[in-house]
Write an enzyme that holds these catalytic residues in place. Structure first.
Site, PDB file in Angstrom:
ATOM      1  N   LYS A 208       0.843  -1.191   0.000  1.00 63.04           N
ATOM      2  CA  LYS A 208       0.000   0.000   0.000  1.00 63.04           C
ATOM      3  C   LYS A 208       0.878   1.239   0.000  1.00 63.04           C
ATOM      4  CE  LYS A 208      -3.928   1.911   2.597  1.00 63.04           C
ATOM      5  NZ  LYS A 208      -4.762   1.757   3.819  1.00 63.04           N
TER       6      LYS A 208
ATOM      7  N   HIS B  41      -0.270   4.434   0.324  1.00 66.85           N
ATOM      8  CA  HIS B  41      -0.904   5.581   0.969  1.00 66.85           C
ATOM      9  C   HIS B  41      -1.366   5.153   2.357  1.00 66.85           C
ATOM     10  CE1 HIS B  41      -4.174   3.267  -0.886  1.00 66.85           C
ATOM     11  NE2 HIS B  41      -4.951   3.752   0.066  1.00 66.85           N
TER      12      HIS B  41
END
Length: 243
Positions: A128, A130
């Site tokens: 991921k 963010h």
């Protein structure tokens, strides 16, 4: 010390019966990726019903609650040899969560705190970029002893990947518990089973155990599946048995 209140004494038979009832374990003729004709097949992606998830989690917990994954004192008290239960994406994710929940339930029923410090963690297939970022969900692995839970080893690729992820995150692999061990040699050139080969390739100091093994199909289900299926299982075992 008495067995945990939620532990089934014959959990293998109970689990196998549920696997058959939910078509997760079937008998017939199945072509494996290796090309072998197998008289049975376990489809772990069918382990999505409440009774099956409960029984699978309980069976994992029974295996995890025994040496070498714990130390058992003279008074029967248990000290875990791991801090985190890790489930490789994707099939290991519900397993690690279910196991930690089962361990907590056993503590609650017994009035103990054996598993109070045990957490779960799993990886994302893609990191991921963010929010909190990274590819680990759940407890951080750095400096922790990590126990991997998964369904089955075929070639060992997924297990080596999981070990690599844990080590990259700064954790130490304390062991591996699988749902099923086929107990057959990997190939004509690799005479060990997938578990045996994995133990060797990981240096021989990481214990790998299975909740269920091939021989359980014969020992526990002989009366349920009939003599012809047992004969086919025994023939398959004799042909592909690992050394």
């Amino acid at each position: 010390m008495a067995a945990p209140p939620s532990a089934d004494q014959d959990y293998k038979t109970n689990l196998l019966s549920l696997l058959i009832a939910n078509d997760a374990l079937a008998f017939g003729t199945f072509t494996l990726k290796s090309g072998r004709q197998s008289p049975y097949f376990l489809t772990s992606s069918r382990l999505y019903t409440a009774p099956l998830l409960r029984q699978v989690s309980a069976a994992f917990a029974n295996t995890i609650s025994s040496p070498p994954f714990v130390n058992i004192a003279a008074d029967g008290s248990i000290t875990p040899n791991f801090d985190i239960v890790f489930g490789p994406a994707y099939k290991g994710i519900p397993e690690c969560v279910g196991v930690v929940n089962e361990l907590a339930t056993r503590d609650a029923l017994a009035g103990t705190k054996t598993w109070d410090n045990i957490s779960y963690s799993f990886n994302r297939k893609e990191a991921k970029d963010h929010g909190e970022g990274g590819n680990i969900v759940g407890a951080p692995l750095k400096g922790k002893r990590v126990l991997i839970v998964d369904d089955v080893i075929i070639a060992g690729t997924a297990l080596r990947e999981a070990v690599g992820i844990i080590q990259k995150e700064g954790g130490t692999v304390a062991g591996v518990v699988l749902l099923f061990d086929r107990q057959e040699r990997v190939s004509d050139t690799e005479q060990k089973s997938a578990i045996g080969a994995a133990e060797r390739d990981l240096g021989g100091d990481i214990p790998i155990r299975a909740v269920l093994v091939f021989q359980d199909l014969i020992d526990k289900l002989g009366d349920k599946i009939g003599q012809e299926e047992v004969r086919r299982l025994e023939e398959y075992r004799n042909t592909y048995k690992a050394q």
